[in-house]
Design a protein around this motif. Structure first.
Motif, PDB file in Angstrom:
ATOM      1  N   SER A 119       0.851  -1.194   0.000  1.00  0.00           N
ATOM      2  CA  SER A 119       0.000   0.000   0.000  1.00  0.00           C
ATOM      3  C   SER A 119       0.884   1.241   0.000  1.00  0.00           C
ATOM      4  O   SER A 119       1.901   1.305   0.716  1.00  0.00           O
ATOM      5  N   VAL A 138       1.873   4.620   1.223  1.00  0.00           N
ATOM      6  CA  VAL A 138       1.601   5.402   2.432  1.00  0.00           C
ATOM      7  C   VAL A 138       2.098   6.839   2.315  1.00  0.00           C
ATOM      8  O   VAL A 138       1.743   7.693   3.124  1.00  0.00           O
ATOM      9  N   SER A 139       2.960   7.083   1.306  1.00  0.00           N
ATOM     10  CA  SER A 139       3.462   8.446   1.088  1.00  0.00           C
ATOM     11  C   SER A 139       3.602   8.659  -0.408  1.00  0.00           C
ATOM     12  O   SER A 139       4.584   8.227  -1.026  1.00  0.00           O
TER      13      SER A 139
END
Length: 496
Positions: free
Chosen positions: A153, A155-156
């Motif tokens: 995933s 995340v940033s």
């Protein structure tokens, strides 16, 4: 070698190289193609973990798999879809050099970094690589039946950077200055190590244990006004020669002769002006002084003192005239001058003859001090020949004019003939910089004596014997060179 002295001596070179290093760095920054970096971060997790035990096992599993996912980033499986989606002209191999993936120990976060000359393109590549990696891992980890146990995933998300990552202006400028400073210091110490010029008394002390009789600072007006009577009585140059006069009082205590020879290693070190000014200073102290120009190759005494030079030492040596007829008075004190006379074809033979020895003995009967201006030691042997016949030798060393090997050679030449070296006079000392020479003296300056008074009877070609004897009787003083006044000694401290 004093480090501060080296820095002060070569500070211009050091600063110049520092500036050159900074300018080089600035030019590099100005013309270098900027590169931008954009980063995105992905979190790796395990799906379908229902309890703590499964979560711990899944965390261990993902940490073990993260390194494999990082290696996958540089493969065509991940990069080719990026090239296709962004319509890039690069090959997967070329794109792999622009993309990097990394992780920290004991974490499950993957950082994807992309570099490009465009900040927007760098962000697009980083984001696209992250999405392609998610798809690739999902494809690789999904079994034939079922669902992938691993999920990546973002995340940033990647964003366009505002500033270029390369070149780093502050770092490049700092490196340029540091490189310039290092080069400047290296050049400074190398030049100091290779520079063998004699600059000050410390350089002389490394060569010989002979006494430093004094130092005379460089004076730009000395070429036009070489004599201390042409400048103020309290000038630094006049004080320097009074100091040399006082120090010589101690240097000649053990001398068996009143005669001293003034010479140098090479031409241009100021030995003739030193001889003239020493004679003037000693005459001012009440001594009966004879100055003899024995430089029969380049005589300068007559020019400096404004006297007749066609008849003199050589005239006396060949017996064409008596010594008393050839001596010329100068100034208001007991100073008599014997100029060189005509330049002979055989100077060394004349100076080494018995006639020269007899002439010196005759002068010693009539005078307290005899100063001989001799040729330099290295080019010719005249000074070495005369050095055997005098009570002592004063060696003039021109600051920055002579090198240590030349000074060593001159001292060795004097030692070879058993000449007594009274000491060394440092001439032409700089007035500025780390080797600056200064001498405290009164702030007022006396009026120079007029040239007419300096020369006295310089216009006459010869002084009759009766005239010379009358003058000697009228001007004879009890003080001699070995009995210089206590006042002169107290006012001029011994310089070592």
């Amino acid at each position: 070698m004093g480090y501060l002295r080296v820095l002060r001596l070569h500070w211009v070179s050091i600063v110049s190289l520092c500036v050159a290093g900074a300018l080089t760095a600035a030019i590099y920054i100005l013309f270098a193609q900027p590169t931008y970096e954009s980063r995105t971060k992905l979190f790796v997790s395990v799906q379908n973990s229902n309890n703590v035990s499964e979560l711990q096992q899944g965390n261990t599993f993902t940490q073990a798999r993260v390194q494999s996912y990082i290696e996958t980033v540089g493969t065509p499986l991940v990069l080719q879809p990026v090239i296709d989606s962004l319509a890039l002209t690069a090959t997967p191999a070329q794109l792999s050099r622009m993309v990097n993936a990394s992780t920290k120990n004991n974490t499950v976060i993957i950082t994807v970094t992309a570099k490009d000359e465009s900040p927007v393109q760098a962000a697009a590549i980083a984001q696209s690589v992250a999405e392609s990696l998610i798809n690739a891992v999902d494809q690789l980890e999904t079994p034939q039946t079922g669902e992938s146990p691993v999920r990546l995933s973002v995340v940033s998300p990647a964003t366009a950077p505002e500033f270029a990552s390369n070149p780093n202006r502050s770092l490049v400028l700092a490196l340029g200055l540091l490189t310039g400073l290092s080069a400047g210091l290296a050049v400074a110490f190398l030049r100091t190590t290779l520079d063998t010029r004699v600059r000050n008394d410390r350089d002389v002390a490394r060569i010989t244990d002979s006494a430093i009789l004094g130092g005379v600072a460089y004076d730009a007006d000395a070429e036009k006004k070489p004599l201390i009577t042409q400048v103020g009585a309290q000038s630094s140059r006049a004080e320097s020669f009074r100091q040399i006069r006082t120090n010589l009082k101690f240097a000649v205590v053990s001398a068996t002769s009143k005669t001293m020879l003034v010479t140098s290693s090479l031409p241009g070190e100021g030995k003739s002006t030193t001889a003239c000014n020493m004679a003037i200073a000693m005459a001012e102290a009440g001594n009966r002084v004879a100055l003899v120009d024995a430089d029969l190759r380049r005589p300068m005494v007559a020019n400096y003192l404004g006297l007749e030079g066609s008849a003199g030492l050589t005239t006396a040596l060949i017996g064409s005239a008596t010594l008393s007829d050839l001596m010329q008075p100068w100034g208001q004190n007991e100073l008599m001058v014997l100029t060189s006379g005509e330049i002979p074809p055989n100077p060394s033979e004349l100076l080494g003859s018995e006639d020269m020895t007899m002439l010196l003995l005759e002068l010693e009967k009539e005078f307290d001090v005899i100063i001989i201006d001799a040729p330099p030691l290295i080019p010719v042997t005249d000074a070495a020949v005369l050095g055997q016949r005098v009570g002592g030798v004063v060696l003039v060393a021109g600051s920055e004019k002579i090198r240590t090997q030349d000074l060593e050679k001159s001292i060795s030449a004097l030692e070879f003939v058993n000449a007594h070296l009274l000491g060394i006079v440092l001439n032409l000392l700089p007035t500025k910089g780390p080797d600056a020479y200064s001498y405290g003296y009164y702030s007022y300056e006396s009026k120079p004596v007029s040239r007419k008074n300096q020369q006295g009877h310089a216009g006459s070609k010869a002084l009759s014997g009766s005239h010379l004897e009358t003058r000697r009787r009228g001007r004879r003083q009890e003080a001699s060179f070995d009995d210089i006044s206590t006042e002169a000694s107290s006012n001029n401290a011994l310089r070592t």
